[in-house]
Design a protein around this motif. Structure first.
Motif, PDB file in Angstrom:
ATOM      1  N   THR A 110      -8.506   2.261   1.640  1.00  7.75           N
ATOM      2  CA  THR A 110      -7.676   3.209   2.381  1.00  7.75           C
ATOM      3  C   THR A 110      -7.900   2.960   3.870  1.00  7.75           C
ATOM      4  O   THR A 110      -9.042   2.988   4.339  1.00  7.75           O
ATOM      5  CB  THR A 110      -8.057   4.656   2.028  1.00  7.75           C
ATOM      6  OG1 THR A 110      -7.778   4.891   0.642  1.00  7.75           O
ATOM      7  CG2 THR A 110      -7.261   5.651   2.875  1.00  7.75           C
ATOM      8  N   ALA A 152       0.817  -1.214   0.000  1.00  6.89           N
ATOM      9  CA  ALA A 152       0.000   0.000   0.000  1.00  6.89           C
ATOM     10  C   ALA A 152       0.851   1.263   0.000  1.00  6.89           C
ATOM     11  O   ALA A 152       1.997   1.265   0.469  1.00  6.89           O
ATOM     12  CB  ALA A 152      -0.897  -0.008   1.232  1.00  6.89           C
ATOM     13  N   ARG A 153       0.259   2.337  -0.500  1.00  5.33           N
ATOM     14  CA  ARG A 153       0.889   3.660  -0.374  1.00  5.33           C
ATOM     15  C   ARG A 153       0.847   4.062   1.098  1.00  5.33           C
ATOM     16  O   ARG A 153      -0.175   3.914   1.768  1.00  5.33           O
ATOM     17  CB  ARG A 153       0.120   4.671  -1.224  1.00  5.33           C
ATOM     18  CG  ARG A 153       0.659   6.081  -1.125  1.00  5.33           C
ATOM     19  CD  ARG A 153       0.034   7.019  -2.142  1.00  5.33           C
ATOM     20  NE  ARG A 153      -1.405   7.156  -1.989  1.00  5.33           N
ATOM     21  CZ  ARG A 153      -2.071   8.295  -2.193  1.00  5.33           C
ATOM     22  NH1 ARG A 153      -1.429   9.392  -2.556  1.00  5.33           N
ATOM     23  NH2 ARG A 153      -3.368   8.331  -2.062  1.00  5.33           N
ATOM     24  N   THR A 181      -2.076   4.409   6.894  1.00  5.13           N
ATOM     25  CA  THR A 181      -1.279   5.286   7.749  1.00  5.13           C
ATOM     26  C   THR A 181      -0.409   4.442   8.675  1.00  5.13           C
ATOM     27  O   THR A 181      -0.861   3.419   9.199  1.00  5.13           O
ATOM     28  CB  THR A 181      -2.166   6.203   8.608  1.00  5.13           C
ATOM     29  OG1 THR A 181      -3.034   5.404   9.419  1.00  5.13           O
ATOM     30  CG2 THR A 181      -2.992   7.142   7.741  1.00  5.13           C
ATOM     31  N   ALA A 228      -3.886   2.024   0.511  1.00  4.93           N
ATOM     32  CA  ALA A 228      -3.170   3.082   1.220  1.00  4.93           C
ATOM     33  C   ALA A 228      -3.380   2.871   2.711  1.00  4.93           C
ATOM     34  O   ALA A 228      -4.441   2.382   3.138  1.00  4.93           O
ATOM     35  CB  ALA A 228      -3.672   4.463   0.805  1.00  4.93           C
ATOM     36  N   TYR A 275      -4.117  13.797   0.850  1.00  5.41           N
ATOM     37  CA  TYR A 275      -3.791  12.721  -0.084  1.00  5.41           C
ATOM     38  C   TYR A 275      -4.893  12.498  -1.128  1.00  5.41           C
ATOM     39  O   TYR A 275      -4.852  11.520  -1.869  1.00  5.41           O
ATOM     40  CB  TYR A 275      -3.489  11.433   0.693  1.00  5.41           C
ATOM     41  CG  TYR A 275      -2.152  11.496   1.404  1.00  5.41           C
ATOM     42  CD1 TYR A 275      -0.964  11.411   0.688  1.00  5.41           C
ATOM     43  CD2 TYR A 275      -2.096  11.671   2.790  1.00  5.41           C
ATOM     44  CE1 TYR A 275       0.263  11.486   1.336  1.00  5.41           C
ATOM     45  CE2 TYR A 275      -0.867  11.741   3.436  1.00  5.41           C
ATOM     46  CZ  TYR A 275       0.304  11.645   2.703  1.00  5.41           C
ATOM     47  OH  TYR A 275       1.525  11.727   3.342  1.00  5.41           O
ATOM     48  N   VAL A 305      -8.004  11.558  -1.052  1.00  5.75           N
ATOM     49  CA  VAL A 305      -8.797  10.332  -0.972  1.00  5.75           C
ATOM     50  C   VAL A 305     -10.256  10.714  -1.185  1.00  5.75           C
ATOM     51  O   VAL A 305     -10.815  11.495  -0.415  1.00  5.75           O
ATOM     52  CB  VAL A 305      -8.625   9.651   0.399  1.00  5.75           C
ATOM     53  CG1 VAL A 305      -9.516   8.415   0.496  1.00  5.75           C
ATOM     54  CG2 VAL A 305      -7.151   9.277   0.618  1.00  5.75           C
ATOM     55  N   LEU A 340       0.592   6.699   3.953  1.00  6.36           N
ATOM     56  CA  LEU A 340       0.063   8.049   4.144  1.00  6.36           C
ATOM     57  C   LEU A 340       0.678   8.638   5.420  1.00  6.36           C
ATOM     58  O   LEU A 340       0.151   8.461   6.520  1.00  6.36           O
ATOM     59  CB  LEU A 340      -1.468   8.012   4.251  1.00  6.36           C
ATOM     60  CG  LEU A 340      -2.205   7.276   3.121  1.00  6.36           C
ATOM     61  CD1 LEU A 340      -3.708   7.315   3.363  1.00  6.36           C
ATOM     62  CD2 LEU A 340      -1.854   7.867   1.763  1.00  6.36           C
ATOM     63  N   ARG A 372      -0.838  -3.853   5.004  1.00  8.99           N
ATOM     64  CA  ARG A 372      -0.249  -3.053   3.927  1.00  8.99           C
ATOM     65  C   ARG A 372      -0.152  -3.842   2.626  1.00  8.99           C
ATOM     66  O   ARG A 372      -0.038  -3.266   1.546  1.00  8.99           O
ATOM     67  CB  ARG A 372       1.130  -2.545   4.343  1.00  8.99           C
ATOM     68  CG  ARG A 372       2.196  -3.620   4.422  1.00  8.99           C
ATOM     69  CD  ARG A 372       3.527  -3.111   4.943  1.00  8.99           C
ATOM     70  NE  ARG A 372       4.080  -2.082   4.089  1.00  8.99           N
ATOM     71  CZ  ARG A 372       5.288  -1.530   4.274  1.00  8.99           C
ATOM     72  NH1 ARG A 372       6.034  -1.927   5.314  1.00  8.99           N
ATOM     73  NH2 ARG A 372       5.743  -0.621   3.459  1.00  8.99           N
TER      74      ARG A 372
END
Length: 287
Positions: A226, A3-4, A257, A255, A153, A155, A6, A250
């Motif tokens: 996300t 995942a990206r 955090t 995405a 970001y 979203v 954040l 992930r």
């Protein structure tokens, strides 16, 4: 594909730059720095650490922070007097009451006695009512941090299915109303929710705020979702983890955090952003 990530740091840095400019502008107009009073009852270590963190961040941004301490045995009347005194003090622009209170004191007292103009964590009856009615309101810092991160970001929220795990008065519930204002379709899960995974697997945006380490695993997350982890938990080895099993999730999420390094980077700054907003609004009333 992982995942990206954040991260909260770039948002915090951008906010610091903007808030420093606003703090300078306020001080020029008012002849004093914008000021937050942090009220805590007793000597809870976590509360004291948080109060010191607020003070350090305030100093860095050009604000003033005042610590107001009441003894652990303080009564309801003592709490009321302190709130009234701070509400009447024109040198105080924002009031933050450290929660939780000792068991013999009621949070309802704060909700009813807090001056909504200075309620920088959005817990007064008026603040909550304004949030419900989509009126201008100061809001709790953690939900504000979540929304700021999602905005930063980019979203998308309109029409998206958002699931919040955690129904507290300071995170889950106010966040639900903030996201409804963005036209998201919001489900709030809580301690009595049955088959939690059934709900979390539907989420395009999943927010977890319950204070249980690694509650959410990869098989509970919709591929590409996300995931916003609000939890901060200290394990016996002193490591800090979130409510989400970061390493497995992930690999499924689109995405996510990190903890630490995500929402926690923003909460203190959000309190001070609210303080500056409150200060500027009150200054306009005096002009």
């Amino acid at each position: 594909m992982s995942a990206r990530i954040l991260e909260g740091r770039p948002i915090a840095e951008a906010l610091r730059t903007r808030l420093k400019r606003q703090a300078i502008g306020f001080q020029r107009r008012a002849g004093r720095p914008a000021t937050i009073a942090v009220l805590h009852v007793g000597t809870d270590d976590a509360s004291l650490v948080y109060a010191r963190a607020i003070e350090r961040t305030a100093l860095q941004l050009g604000l003033e922070s005042r610590a107001v301490e009441l003894p652990a045995q303080a009564q309801e009347s003592d709490l009321v007097r302190a709130l009234v005194r701070l509400s009447d003090d024109r040198g105080v622009d924002g009031i933050l009451v450290q929660l939780p209170l000792p068991r013999h004191l009621s949070q309802r007292t704060i909700a009813e006695m807090m001056d909504p103009r200075k309620d920088v964590d959005g817990i007064s009856v008026t603040s909550v009512g304004n949030l419900f009615l989509r009126q201008q309101s100061l809001v709790p810092s953690t939900p504000a941090a979540v929304v700021s991160l999602l905005d930063h970001y980019r979203v998308p929220l309109s029409g998206k299915r958002v699931v919040i795990v955690g129904a507290s008065n300071v995170v889950g519930k106010p966040l639900a109303f903030l996201l409804l204002q963005r036209d998201a379709t919001v489900t709030v899960c809580h301690i009595a929710t049955r088959d939690l995974a059934m709900w979390t697997q539907q989420a395009e945006v999943l927010v977890v705020a319950v204070g249980k380490p690694h509650l959410i695993h990869a098989d509970m997350v919709r591929p590409g979702a996300t995931v916003i982890d609000v939890g901060i938990n200290t394990l016996p080895d002193r490591s800090i983890v979130g409510d989400v099993d970061f390493e497995t999730v992930r690999e499924v999420a689109g995405a996510i955090t990190p903890v630490p390094g995500g929402i926690g980077q923003l909460t203190n700054i959000m309190v001070l952003r609210q303080t500056l907003l409150a200060a500027l609004l009150q200054l306009r009333e005096l002009v």
